[in-house]
Each structure stands twice: as structure tokens, then as C-alpha cells.
Design an enzyme around this catalytic site. Structure first.
Site, short mmCIF file in Angstrom:
data_model
loop_
_atom_site.label_atom_id
_atom_site.label_comp_id
_atom_site.label_asym_id
_atom_site.label_seq_id
_atom_site.Cartn_x
_atom_site.Cartn_y
_atom_site.Cartn_z
N HIS A 1 12.64 -1.93 -1.96
CA HIS A 1 11.92 -1.60 -2.91
C HIS A 1 12.64 -0.55 -3.69
O HIS A 1 13.33 0.31 -3.03
CB HIS A 1 10.43 -1.11 -2.07
CG HIS A 1 9.39 -0.71 -3.44
ND1 HIS A 1 9.50 0.42 -3.84
CD2 HIS A 1 8.47 -1.65 -3.93
CE1 HIS A 1 8.30 0.32 -4.87
NE2 HIS A 1 7.63 -0.83 -4.73
N GLU B 1 10.97 -6.54 -10.17
CA GLU B 1 10.15 -5.10 -10.25
C GLU B 1 10.82 -4.23 -11.23
O GLU B 1 11.60 -3.39 -10.70
CB GLU B 1 9.84 -4.72 -9.18
CG GLU B 1 9.04 -5.16 -8.01
CD GLU B 1 7.89 -4.26 -7.22
OE1 GLU B 1 6.92 -4.66 -7.26
OE2 GLU B 1 8.50 -3.65 -6.59
N GLY C 1 4.03 1.78 -11.31
CA GLY C 1 3.19 2.82 -11.27
C GLY C 1 2.91 3.53 -12.51
O GLY C 1 2.57 4.72 -12.57
N GLY D 1 -0.54 0.15 -7.08
CA GLY D 1 -1.78 0.83 -7.08
C GLY D 1 -3.02 0.13 -7.14
O GLY D 1 -4.09 0.49 -6.66
N TRP E 1 0.76 -1.48 0.09
CA TRP E 1 -0.08 -0.08 -0.10
C TRP E 1 0.98 1.24 -0.05
O TRP E 1 0.19 2.43 0.12
CB TRP E 1 -1.07 -0.07 1.27
CG TRP E 1 -2.08 -1.02 1.14
CD1 TRP E 1 -2.40 -1.53 -0.10
CD2 TRP E 1 -3.04 -1.46 2.16
NE1 TRP E 1 -3.62 -2.43 0.26
CE2 TRP E 1 -3.90 -2.29 1.55
CE3 TRP E 1 -2.86 -1.15 3.60
CZ2 TRP E 1 -4.78 -3.03 2.22
CZ3 TRP E 1 -3.94 -2.00 4.30
CH2 TRP E 1 -4.87 -2.89 3.64
N LYS E 2 2.05 1.04 0.19
CA LYS E 2 3.02 2.37 0.25
C LYS E 2 2.50 3.44 1.13
O LYS E 2 2.14 2.87 2.38
CB LYS E 2 3.04 2.89 -1.28
CG LYS E 2 3.57 1.77 -2.14
CD LYS E 2 3.79 2.24 -3.59
CE LYS E 2 4.18 1.12 -4.69
NZ LYS E 2 4.79 1.63 -5.86
N GLU F 1 11.48 2.27 -4.56
CA GLU F 1 11.57 3.69 -3.95
C GLU F 1 12.35 4.09 -2.79
O GLU F 1 12.72 5.23 -2.76
CB GLU F 1 9.71 3.88 -3.65
CG GLU F 1 8.82 3.92 -4.88
CD GLU F 1 7.66 3.44 -4.88
OE1 GLU F 1 7.09 3.42 -3.45
OE2 GLU F 1 6.91 3.27 -5.77
N SER G 1 2.87 -2.55 -12.24
CA SER G 1 1.54 -2.33 -13.02
C SER G 1 0.87 -3.50 -13.18
O SER G 1 0.04 -3.71 -14.30
CB SER G 1 1.83 -1.64 -14.45
OG SER G 1 2.51 -0.24 -14.26
P1 PGA Z 1 2.41 -0.68 -8.87
O1 PGA Z 1 3.51 -0.86 -7.83
O2 PGA Z 1 1.59 -1.87 -9.06
O3 PGA Z 1 1.52 0.54 -8.67
O4 PGA Z 1 3.22 -0.56 -10.31
C1 PGA Z 1 4.34 -2.04 -7.56
C2 PGA Z 1 5.10 -2.23 -6.51
O5 PGA Z 1 5.74 -0.90 -6.39
O6 PGA Z 1 5.44 -2.81 -5.73
#
Ligand code: PGA
Length: 260
Positions: free
Chosen positions: A97, A169, A175, A237, A12-13, A99, A215
Site C-alpha cells: 500500500h 491506486e 484520501g 475512507g 480500514w487502515k 502508505e 477516493s
Molecule cells: P481512500 O483510500 O478510499 O480513502 O482514498 C484508498 C486506499 O488507501 O486504499
């Protein structure tokens, strides 16, 4: 492999209050009863962990955190240790991750310490790796994945197949709405497994779990899960909406059954 289960992880970030997370978990708990081939893991913000744990503790749903610090305790303002996560009911933690890597510039050395800190505390780890667009365009994907695995797993001498999952990923797919092609996913997952067997030659022949993230949505989940080498999904997302999240899991379960 008829007992194969698909791992479906919600990342869920920085979304959902504890109450919103609780409502989602309550709904998912009921819906998951019809999805026995799916292993659900919910990764809310740290603020929601304890609430959600209370809701799902008697269910098949599992709880994960989005990050941890490698130290057991200490003067690390804003950080959370493995034992704190365990005390909140976490079974899992996401490490590395993109991010964390690219927005927060997490030092590569931290992951070498986070992975053993989590594993030694009994947590299961989802280690995220993946190339950026320029690296893929330069044909360097395999090289990047190998280097990330070599670094991030550099702090452990044994690869525990029952406790460590790799999430491939591609950063350009996260995203962005641009999902990797099945052939790209298949190839990357093969590189991941090959590299792990090279790094840990004494690994037992048991299956190394590799999941895909970037995605994933209701339209592509079935095709992705049918791609050789894909054991599940890490979903950002599309995990925020209970309807979409459950539909992805349903599609994955149906595609899995069709394999047999
Ligand atoms: P996303 O993110 O499904 O929104 O692309 C995946 C993730 O960052 O783990």
C-alpha cells in the site's frame, strides 16, 4: 461474463477497535445477502482479525490483513507472519500500500519477498501500485506502474491469477477526494495487464483481476465499475461507514447488471 463478480475491499487502515469492527461485520453480513454479485473483503487492523473472523466465518464475507512480514517467524518486533494471518482466518493480505511505501519507507526488496511468502502460505494477495502526482504530471505513469510491477513481482516465477489481484491506486487520489478519471483508470489498468503478460509470458489466458482505489465513494462507484478493465474497488475512507460502504457495493452491483 454474466457470472462476473465485483471485488469490494474495505481497507480500514488504523481505524476501528475490535468491537467497532465486529459491529460493522455483523451488519454487513446481513446486508451482503442481498448483494450476491459482490465479493466483500474486510481488512481491519491486526488486532481485530480474530474477532471478525469469528463473526464472518460462516458467511460469504472474507477477511484480509493490511500487511505482513516475509519471514515465517523470528526476532522481528512488531511484525506479523503469513502463518499468523492464516491462523486468524485471513484469506487475503494487502501488500505494498502506498502508505507502507511512502510513510513507512518500506524497502522495495521487501515486497519481492512478501509476495511469495504470502502466496506460498496460501494467502491471496492484493498488491497495490500507483504513481504520485509529480509522476503523473511528468507523463511517467505507465513507466512507474511497469517498474513497480517488475520489482514487486520479482520474487515469483508464476503469476497465479486466482490468488493475486493488482490494485491500481494513484497516490494523489488516495484520501484526497480527487478520484481518477475513468479514462485514466482504463488506461492504467490496461498498462497493468499488458505488463503482467510481458513479465509472465506463459501465464494462462485467464483473466487478471485489477481493482481501483483512491477516493471511491457513493457518487462515483457506478461509473468506475462500468469503466472497462475495472474488477472492483479498494476503499479506505468510505469503507468506515457501513451505510456508504453498502451503498457503494449496491451501486457497483447495479452497474454490473446493467452491463448485461
Ligand atoms: P481512500 O483510500 O478510499 O480513502 O482514498 C484508498 C486506499 O488507501 O486504499
Amino acid at each position: 461474463m454474466s457470472d462476473r463478480k465485483v471485488l469490494v475491499v474495505a481497507n480500514w487502515k488504523m481505524h476501528k477497535t475490535p468491537q467497532e469492527g465486529l459491529t460493522f461485520a455483523r451488519q454487513l453480513k446481513t446486508k451482503a445477502l442481498n448483494l450476491p454479485a459482490v465479493n466483500f473483503i474486510l481488512c481491519p487492523s491486526a488486532t481485530g482479525l480474530l474477532h471478525i473472523h469469528g463473526e464472518i466465518r460462516e458467511s460469504a464475507l472474507e477477511l484480509g490483513a493490511q500487511n505482513l512480514h516475509f519471514a515465517e517467524q523470528g526476532a522481528f518486533t512488531g511484525e506479523i507472519s503469513a502463518s499468523m494471518l492464516n491462523a486468524c482466518g485471513c484469506k487475503w493480505v494487502i501488500i505494498g500500500h502506498s502508505e507502507r511505501r511512502y510513510i513507512f519507507n518500506e524497502p522495495a526488496g521487501d515486497r519481492q519477498r512478501k509476495v511469495p511468502a504470502a502466496l506460498n502460505s496460501g494467502l491471496k494477495v492484493i498488491l497495490c501500485i500507483g504513481e504520485v502526482k509529480a509522476e503523473r504530471d511528468a507523463g511517467a505513469t505507465a513507466e512507474v506502474l511497469k517498474a513497480q510491477l517488475a520489482n514487486d513481482l520479482g520474487g515469483i516465477s508464476r503469476f497465479p491469477t486466482d490468488q493475486l489481484v493488482i490494485a491500481y491506486e494513484p497516490v494523489w487520489a488516495i484520501g484526497s477526494g480527487v478520484v481518477a478519471l475513468p479514462a485514466q483508470v482504463e488506461e492504467a489498468h490496461a498498462v497493468v495487464r499488458e505488463t503482467i503478460f510481458q513479465l509472465f509470458p506463459s501465464i494462462s489466458s485467464k483473466h487478471v483481476s485489477v481493482i481501483y482505489g483512491g477516493s471511491v465513494n457513493i457518487a462515483n462507484a457506478a461509473q468506475l465499475i462500468a469503466t472497462p478493465g475495472v474488477d472492483g474497488f479498494l476503499i479506505g475512507g468510505a469503507s468506515l461507514n457501513i451505510g456508504d460502504f453498502v451503498t457503494i457495493a449496491q451501486n457497483a452491483q447495479t452497474a454490473l447488471k446493467a452491463e448485461h
